[in-house]
Write a protein that holds these residues in place. Structure first.
Motif, PDB file in Angstrom:
ATOM      1  N   ALA A  17       0.837  -1.205   0.000  1.00  0.00           N
ATOM      2  CA  ALA A  17       0.000   0.000   0.000  1.00  0.00           C
ATOM      3  C   ALA A  17       0.874   1.259   0.000  1.00  0.00           C
ATOM      4  O   ALA A  17       0.591   2.214  -0.733  1.00  0.00           O
ATOM      5  CB  ALA A  17      -0.920  -0.012   1.210  1.00  0.00           C
ATOM      6  N   VAL A  18       1.936   1.269   0.798  1.00  0.00           N
ATOM      7  CA  VAL A  18       2.836   2.426   0.833  1.00  0.00           C
ATOM      8  C   VAL A  18       3.547   2.574  -0.506  1.00  0.00           C
ATOM      9  O   VAL A  18       3.669   3.685  -1.036  1.00  0.00           O
ATOM     10  CB  VAL A  18       3.844   2.298   1.995  1.00  0.00           C
ATOM     11  CG1 VAL A  18       4.937   3.341   1.896  1.00  0.00           C
ATOM     12  CG2 VAL A  18       3.119   2.412   3.331  1.00  0.00           C
ATOM     13  N   GLU A  19       4.014   1.500  -1.074  1.00  0.00           N
ATOM     14  CA  GLU A  19       4.666   1.552  -2.386  1.00  0.00           C
ATOM     15  C   GLU A  19       3.714   2.076  -3.450  1.00  0.00           C
ATOM     16  O   GLU A  19       4.101   2.878  -4.299  1.00  0.00           O
ATOM     17  CB  GLU A  19       5.170   0.158  -2.792  1.00  0.00           C
ATOM     18  CG  GLU A  19       6.385  -0.293  -2.047  1.00  0.00           C
ATOM     19  CD  GLU A  19       7.621   0.496  -2.412  1.00  0.00           C
ATOM     20  OE1 GLU A  19       7.797   0.849  -3.596  1.00  0.00           O
ATOM     21  OE2 GLU A  19       8.419   0.770  -1.507  1.00  0.00           O
ATOM     22  N   TYR A  20       2.462   1.658  -3.399  1.00  0.00           N
ATOM     23  CA  TYR A  20       1.475   2.116  -4.373  1.00  0.00           C
ATOM     24  C   TYR A  20       1.215   3.614  -4.225  1.00  0.00           C
ATOM     25  O   TYR A  20       1.112   4.335  -5.209  1.00  0.00           O
ATOM     26  CB  TYR A  20       0.167   1.326  -4.206  1.00  0.00           C
ATOM     27  CG  TYR A  20      -0.912   1.752  -5.169  1.00  0.00           C
ATOM     28  CD1 TYR A  20      -0.865   1.367  -6.501  1.00  0.00           C
ATOM     29  CD2 TYR A  20      -1.965   2.554  -4.753  1.00  0.00           C
ATOM     30  CE1 TYR A  20      -1.849   1.759  -7.395  1.00  0.00           C
ATOM     31  CE2 TYR A  20      -2.953   2.955  -5.630  1.00  0.00           C
ATOM     32  CZ  TYR A  20      -2.895   2.554  -6.957  1.00  0.00           C
ATOM     33  OH  TYR A  20      -3.857   2.958  -7.822  1.00  0.00           O
ATOM     34  N   GLU A  25       6.035   9.626  -6.783  1.00  0.00           N
ATOM     35  CA  GLU A  25       6.800  10.659  -6.096  1.00  0.00           C
ATOM     36  C   GLU A  25       8.266  10.598  -6.507  1.00  0.00           C
ATOM     37  O   GLU A  25       8.824   9.524  -6.717  1.00  0.00           O
ATOM     38  CB  GLU A  25       6.684  10.492  -4.582  1.00  0.00           C
ATOM     39  CG  GLU A  25       5.271  10.594  -4.059  1.00  0.00           C
ATOM     40  CD  GLU A  25       4.638  11.947  -4.320  1.00  0.00           C
ATOM     41  OE1 GLU A  25       5.340  12.969  -4.269  1.00  0.00           O
ATOM     42  OE2 GLU A  25       3.430  11.977  -4.579  1.00  0.00           O
ATOM     43  N   THR A  26       8.861  11.786  -6.625  1.00  0.00           N
ATOM     44  CA  THR A  26      10.287  11.870  -6.932  1.00  0.00           C
ATOM     45  C   THR A  26      11.040  12.182  -5.649  1.00  0.00           C
ATOM     46  O   THR A  26      10.445  12.553  -4.630  1.00  0.00           O
ATOM     47  CB  THR A  26      10.552  12.975  -7.960  1.00  0.00           C
ATOM     48  OG1 THR A  26      10.173  14.234  -7.389  1.00  0.00           O
ATOM     49  CG2 THR A  26       9.778  12.738  -9.245  1.00  0.00           C
ATOM     50  N   ALA A  27      12.344  12.070  -5.697  1.00  0.00           N
ATOM     51  CA  ALA A  27      13.164  12.389  -4.533  1.00  0.00           C
ATOM     52  C   ALA A  27      12.996  13.860  -4.156  1.00  0.00           C
ATOM     53  O   ALA A  27      12.947  14.204  -2.968  1.00  0.00           O
ATOM     54  CB  ALA A  27      14.627  12.064  -4.819  1.00  0.00           C
ATOM     55  N   GLN A  28      12.891  14.729  -5.146  1.00  0.00           N
ATOM     56  CA  GLN A  28      12.732  16.159  -4.877  1.00  0.00           C
ATOM     57  C   GLN A  28      11.380  16.448  -4.210  1.00  0.00           C
ATOM     58  O   GLN A  28      11.312  17.235  -3.268  1.00  0.00           O
ATOM     59  CB  GLN A  28      12.857  16.969  -6.172  1.00  0.00           C
ATOM     60  CG  GLN A  28      12.743  18.464  -5.968  1.00  0.00           C
ATOM     61  CD  GLN A  28      13.870  19.016  -5.101  1.00  0.00           C
ATOM     62  OE1 GLN A  28      15.000  18.558  -5.192  1.00  0.00           O
ATOM     63  NE2 GLN A  28      13.550  19.987  -4.287  1.00  0.00           N
TER      64      GLN A  28
END
Length: 73
Positions: A17-20, A25-28
């Motif tokens: 769920a967190v990965e989804y 999202e990018t690192a920035q």
């Protein structure tokens, strides 16, 4: 044994769920999000910038408009 299986299944579900949720999202963008709590106080934003070397996109605190009072609730 069944309880261990359910616990492992719960951890795997939480991880997926967190990965989804973070898939786009990018690192920035994640770095900007981590600095958001400091953005409304320019003095704190300067201290965070000095401590971390990261730029905080600070905004000026909201000033009461003439004729409008700040109401504490």
């Amino acid at each position: 044994m069944f309880e261990i299986f359910l616990n492992v299944l719960g951890v795997v579900f939480l991880w997926l769920a967190v990965e989804y949720c973070l898939r786009n999202e990018t690192a920035q963008s994640l770095e900007d999000a981590s600095l958001t709590p400091f953005a409304d106080d320019p003095e704190v934003a300067r201290r965070v910038e000095l401590a971390t070397g990261k730029t905080v996109k600070a905004v000026a605190p909201e000033v009461a408009k003439p004729g409008w009072g700040n109401v504490d609730m």
